[in-house]
Each structure stands twice: as C-alpha cells, then as structure tokens.
Scaffold this motif. Structure first.
Motif, PDB file in Angstrom:
ATOM      1  N   LYS A   1       0.832  -1.209   0.000  1.00 60.28           N
ATOM      2  CA  LYS A   1       0.000   0.000   0.000  1.00 60.28           C
ATOM      3  C   LYS A   1       0.868   1.261   0.000  1.00 60.28           C
ATOM      4  CE  LYS A   1      -3.682   2.344   2.503  1.00 60.28           C
ATOM      5  NZ  LYS A   1      -4.586   2.332   3.654  1.00 60.28           N
ATOM      6  N   LEU A   2       1.885   1.285   0.840  1.00 62.92           N
ATOM      7  CA  LEU A   2       2.757   2.461   0.908  1.00 62.92           C
ATOM      8  C   LEU A   2       3.521   2.688  -0.393  1.00 62.92           C
ATOM      9  CD1 LEU A   2       4.154   2.086   4.525  1.00 62.92           C
ATOM     10  CD2 LEU A   2       2.558   3.831   3.703  1.00 62.92           C
ATOM     11  N   MET A   3       3.915   1.605  -1.053  1.00 60.60           N
ATOM     12  CA  MET A   3       4.691   1.727  -2.286  1.00 60.60           C
ATOM     13  C   MET A   3       3.846   2.218  -3.466  1.00 60.60           C
ATOM     14  SD  MET A   3       7.752   1.224  -1.375  1.00 60.60           S
ATOM     15  CE  MET A   3       8.831   0.813  -2.718  1.00 60.60           C
ATOM     16  N   GLN A   4       2.562   2.408  -3.256  1.00 57.65           N
ATOM     17  CA  GLN A   4       1.703   2.981  -4.287  1.00 57.65           C
ATOM     18  C   GLN A   4       1.750   4.512  -4.251  1.00 57.65           C
ATOM     19  OE1 GLN A   4       0.447   0.649  -6.428  1.00 57.65           O
ATOM     20  NE2 GLN A   4       1.594  -0.635  -4.995  1.00 57.65           N
ATOM     21  N   ASP A   5       2.286   5.066  -3.177  1.00 59.15           N
ATOM     22  CA  ASP A   5       2.357   6.514  -2.983  1.00 59.15           C
ATOM     23  C   ASP A   5       3.694   7.033  -3.533  1.00 59.15           C
ATOM     24  OD1 ASP A   5       2.592   9.122  -2.072  1.00 59.15           O
ATOM     25  OD2 ASP A   5       2.173   8.643   0.024  1.00 59.15           O
ATOM     26  N   PRO A   6       3.689   7.831  -4.596  1.00 60.50           N
ATOM     27  CA  PRO A   6       4.943   8.316  -5.206  1.00 60.50           C
ATOM     28  C   PRO A   6       5.833   9.089  -4.227  1.00 60.50           C
ATOM     29  CG  PRO A   6       3.071   8.811  -6.622  1.00 60.50           C
ATOM     30  CD  PRO A   6       2.514   8.281  -5.335  1.00 60.50           C
ATOM     31  N   GLU A   7       5.242   9.851  -3.328  1.00 59.67           N
ATOM     32  CA  GLU A   7       6.048  10.585  -2.344  1.00 59.67           C
ATOM     33  C   GLU A   7       6.758   9.628  -1.401  1.00 59.67           C
ATOM     34  OE1 GLU A   7       4.036  13.778  -0.313  1.00 59.67           O
ATOM     35  OE2 GLU A   7       3.033  14.398  -2.155  1.00 59.67           O
ATOM     36  N   PHE A   8       6.056   8.590  -0.974  1.00 58.13           N
ATOM     37  CA  PHE A   8       6.664   7.587  -0.099  1.00 58.13           C
ATOM     38  C   PHE A   8       7.800   6.880  -0.832  1.00 58.13           C
ATOM     39  CE2 PHE A   8       7.183   3.298   1.483  1.00 58.13           C
ATOM     40  CZ  PHE A   8       7.343   3.512   2.839  1.00 58.13           C
ATOM     41  N   VAL A   9       7.562   6.495  -2.077  1.00 62.60           N
ATOM     42  CA  VAL A   9       8.571   5.790  -2.867  1.00 62.60           C
ATOM     43  C   VAL A   9       9.824   6.653  -3.032  1.00 62.60           C
ATOM     44  CG1 VAL A   9       9.106   4.840  -5.154  1.00 62.60           C
ATOM     45  CG2 VAL A   9       6.907   4.337  -4.068  1.00 62.60           C
ATOM     46  N   ALA A  10       9.646   7.932  -3.296  1.00 63.22           N
ATOM     47  CA  ALA A  10      10.798   8.835  -3.462  1.00 63.22           C
ATOM     48  C   ALA A  10      11.610   8.921  -2.172  1.00 63.22           C
ATOM     49  CB  ALA A  10      10.315  10.218  -3.890  1.00 63.22           C
ATOM     50  N   GLU A  11      10.934   9.053  -1.045  1.00 70.96           N
ATOM     51  CA  GLU A  11      11.633   9.136   0.247  1.00 70.96           C
ATOM     52  C   GLU A  11      12.299   7.798   0.577  1.00 70.96           C
ATOM     53  OE1 GLU A  11      12.941  10.851   3.924  1.00 70.96           O
ATOM     54  OE2 GLU A  11      12.442  11.609   1.946  1.00 70.96           O
ATOM     55  N   TYR A  12      11.626   6.713   0.280  1.00 70.16           N
ATOM     56  CA  TYR A  12      12.177   5.380   0.518  1.00 70.16           C
ATOM     57  C   TYR A  12      13.476   5.195  -0.267  1.00 70.16           C
ATOM     58  CZ  TYR A  12      12.294   0.263   0.807  1.00 70.16           C
ATOM     59  OH  TYR A  12      12.666  -1.039   1.037  1.00 70.16           O
ATOM     60  N   LYS A  13      13.457   5.586  -1.537  1.00 67.07           N
ATOM     61  CA  LYS A  13      14.654   5.460  -2.372  1.00 67.07           C
ATOM     62  C   LYS A  13      15.775   6.360  -1.890  1.00 67.07           C
ATOM     63  CE  LYS A  13      12.458   3.815  -6.570  1.00 67.07           C
ATOM     64  NZ  LYS A  13      12.165   4.052  -7.982  1.00 67.07           N
ATOM     65  N   ARG A  14      15.428   7.565  -1.442  1.00 63.98           N
ATOM     66  CA  ARG A  14      16.441   8.484  -0.918  1.00 63.98           C
ATOM     67  C   ARG A  14      17.123   7.893   0.305  1.00 63.98           C
ATOM     68  NH1 ARG A  14      17.473  12.026   2.811  1.00 63.98           N
ATOM     69  NH2 ARG A  14      15.509  11.762   3.893  1.00 63.98           N
ATOM     70  N   LEU A  15      16.336   7.362   1.210  1.00 59.05           N
ATOM     71  CA  LEU A  15      16.895   6.768   2.427  1.00 59.05           C
ATOM     72  C   LEU A  15      17.691   5.509   2.113  1.00 59.05           C
ATOM     73  CD1 LEU A  15      13.926   7.287   4.900  1.00 59.05           C
ATOM     74  CD2 LEU A  15      16.108   8.512   4.862  1.00 59.05           C
ATOM     75  N   GLU A  16      17.246   4.757   1.121  1.00 59.20           N
ATOM     76  CA  GLU A  16      17.963   3.553   0.708  1.00 59.20           C
ATOM     77  C   GLU A  16      19.347   3.909   0.163  1.00 59.20           C
ATOM     78  OE1 GLU A  16      16.162  -0.354  -1.218  1.00 59.20           O
ATOM     79  OE2 GLU A  16      16.274   1.292  -2.653  1.00 59.20           O
ATOM     80  N   GLU A  17      19.429   4.964  -0.633  1.00 57.96           N
ATOM     81  CA  GLU A  17      20.713   5.417  -1.166  1.00 57.96           C
ATOM     82  C   GLU A  17      21.631   5.896  -0.039  1.00 57.96           C
ATOM     83  OE1 GLU A  17      22.058   5.297  -4.266  1.00 57.96           O
ATOM     84  OE2 GLU A  17      20.313   4.088  -4.746  1.00 57.96           O
TER      85      GLU A  17
END
Length: 98
Positions: free
Chosen positions: A18-34
């Motif tokens: 569900k969270l990965m459907q939210d583009p803002e969440f995905v962008a923050e997730y990728k930023r933190l992953e990097e």
C-alpha cells in the motif's frame, strides 16, 4: 464501544504494498535507501582500513558518538559531513546521475 473494535490488522507485506503505491513515499524510501548504501560503504571502507570510529572522529573533528549515529543511520548527514568522513578515509564523495 471498545476503542480497539475499529482496528484493522494488516500484514507487513500488505502495508508495504500500500505504501509503495504513494509516489512521495517511494521517493523518500529510495532516498533513504541510497543514504543507507552510502553509509554502509563508508563504514566498510573504515573497517577495511582498520580504523575505529574514534579514528574517524579525530580526523573529522566530529564526536565519536556522532560517527556512531551516522553509521547506524540515526541522523541525516549533510554533504559536508559525508565529505569529511570520506576525506578521513583518503577518498571523496562523487555523484553519479542516471
């Protein structure tokens, strides 16, 4: 009415989906992953050079507990902090745009 009556339980996988459907969440997730990858790389290099967190603290002017927090991902480092850490290892930070 019991305050827990309206609670809906979901699995962790359902929540993640569900969270990965939210583009803002995905962008923050990728930023933190990097950021996590970068810090893991810096820590691995520190360990490969047989340096301690205290060594890094002395070379960067940071407090040892801040080096620890940085490596554990408890703080969001600035570019200056990352650069100082990399310089203490004899390296530098480079950006690659894909």
């Amino acid at each position: 009415m019991d305050k827990n009556e309206n609670l809906e339980f979901v699995t962790l996988e359902e929540l993640r989906y569900k969270l990965m459907q939210d583009p803002e969440f995905v962008a923050e997730y990728k930023r933190l992953e990097e950021q996590e990858k970068l810090m893991a790389s810096l820590k691995a290099q520190r360990e490969a050079q047989n340096l301690t967190q205290k060594d890094i603290a002395e070379k960067t002017g940071m407090k040892m507990q801040n080096v620890s927090r940085l490596e554990r991902g408890l703080v969001h480092p600035t570019l200056d902090t990352l650069s100082r850490y990399a310089n203490a290892l004899g390296g530098r930070i480079e950006f690659v745009l894909n």
